[in-house]
Design a protein around this motif. Structure first.
Motif, PDB file in Angstrom:
ATOM      1  N   PHE A   1       0.827  -1.202   0.000  1.00 49.15           N
ATOM      2  CA  PHE A   1       0.000   0.000   0.000  1.00 49.15           C
ATOM      3  C   PHE A   1       0.864   1.256   0.000  1.00 49.15           C
ATOM      4  O   PHE A   1       0.629   2.198  -0.776  1.00 49.15           O
ATOM      5  N   ILE A   2       1.876   1.279   0.863  1.00 49.98           N
ATOM      6  CA  ILE A   2       2.777   2.424   0.927  1.00 49.98           C
ATOM      7  C   ILE A   2       3.533   2.600  -0.389  1.00 49.98           C
ATOM      8  O   ILE A   2       3.728   3.723  -0.868  1.00 49.98           O
ATOM      9  N   GLN A   3       3.941   1.489  -0.969  1.00 45.29           N
ATOM     10  CA  GLN A   3       4.680   1.568  -2.235  1.00 45.29           C
ATOM     11  C   GLN A   3       3.822   2.161  -3.341  1.00 45.29           C
ATOM     12  O   GLN A   3       4.294   2.966  -4.151  1.00 45.29           O
ATOM     13  N   ILE A   4       2.557   1.786  -3.381  1.00 46.69           N
ATOM     14  CA  ILE A   4       1.630   2.342  -4.390  1.00 46.69           C
ATOM     15  C   ILE A   4       1.491   3.849  -4.217  1.00 46.69           C
ATOM     16  O   ILE A   4       1.487   4.607  -5.196  1.00 46.69           O
ATOM     17  N   ILE A   5       1.383   4.296  -2.970  1.00 41.37           N
ATOM     18  CA  ILE A   5       1.254   5.728  -2.699  1.00 41.37           C
ATOM     19  C   ILE A   5       2.529   6.466  -3.117  1.00 41.37           C
ATOM     20  O   ILE A   5       2.475   7.532  -3.733  1.00 41.37           O
TER      21      ILE A   5
END
Length: 289
Positions: A40-44
């Motif tokens: 999730f953090i990587q997508i953001i």
């Protein structure tokens, strides 16, 4: 990017806190599976600089066994420019039980058993996570607006966080000693404004009553000694990890002397960077001595 994990005891206000953070322009997701946090953090991050700068994710015991992986996951997402913080919302057991009874919800760990058993299991599951938290907010006595104010100070205004919330509480002995009081002080030794006809309908919030009560040297001497003791105790409570301190100040009816002395203590303790401070007059509206 500021990344906030919102966690804590079920019923302590996590969903409410997430809604408030959303109003403060945080991108919020509730009950995200722990194994998906890193992705999730990587997508953001891949969405581009400045696209999403503030994120809050709700995590709790509904995550099951994967909750044990949270600490290692948080280590993996400490990228340059990413500030990871944990907000832990807590409340006293009796407050949690009361909230569950009012909403008629079942505790996620209680099953078909009692709510208090579920709370006990949850505390055990979350004790390590609580120690890892950057901020611990005890919502046992917080009003909704007070919770919002605390969140704004921490996550919008970036004011130094104060784990200990001190409540100065006036009350009347004839209506019972507050069950949640940590310290109780009896000011019935002071002359009672109730017996002065023009002061009887007023309260300690009114200047004539305050002038009368504080017109006695005893009131000032008591206030000096009380302030000195409380200022001695607070740093020790903070060092012990206490998050709530309720100081009860009582007179007969909770309307005149206790209100005056509680206001005086609040005035003397106000504007500290070491702890939060609130005042409450429990029995001021009751018609008593």
């Amino acid at each position: 990017m500021r990344f906030v994990i919102v966690t804590g005891m079920s019923g302590a206000g996590k969903s409410t806190a997430l809604k408030m953070l959303e109003d403060m322009e945080y991108f919020c997701v509730d009950n995200l599976p722990v194994p998906l946090i890193e992705k999730f953090i990587q997508i953001i991050r891949d969405s581009g600089p400045g696209e999403i700068e503030r994120v809050a994710v709700g995590i709790d015991v509904r995550s099951g066994k994967s909750l044990d992986e949270l600490e290692s996951v948080l280590e993996k997402i400490k990228y340059p420019g990413t500030k990871v913080e944990i907000l832990f919302l807590d409340a006293e057991d009796k407050a949690l039980v009361k909230r569950y009874k009012e909403t008629r919800r079942s505790h996620p760990l209680a099953g078909s058993g009692r709510v208090d058993e579920g709370i006990k299991k949850e505390r055990e599951r979350l004790k390590d996570l609580k120690q890892y938290a950057d901020y611990i907010l005890d919502t046992s006595k917080l009003l909704t607006r007070e919770l919002r104010e605390e969140l704004e100070k921490i996550f919008v205004e970036n004011v130094k966080f104060r784990n200990l919330m001190v409540t100065v509480l006036s009350f009347g002995f004839k209506y019972g000693i507050p069950q949640d009081a940590d310290l109780v002080f009896d000011v019935r030794f002071l002359p009672n404004p109730y017996y002065i006809e023009q002061l009887r309908p007023l309260s300690g919030n009114d200047q004539p009553v305050r002038d009368y009560v504080m017109g006695f040297d005893l009131a000032h001497e008591f206030s000096d000694k009380l302030e000195d003791m409380i200022r001695f105790l607070i740093p020790n409570y903070i060092a012990e990890g206490k998050t709530q301190l309720v100081i009860g100040v009582g007179c007969t009816g909770g309307k005149h002397r206790s209100v005056t002395l509680a206001n005086e203590l609040y005035r003397r303790l106000d504007k500290s960077e070491e702890y939060g401070l609130r005042i409450e007059h429990r029995d001021i509206e009751k018609d008593g001595k």
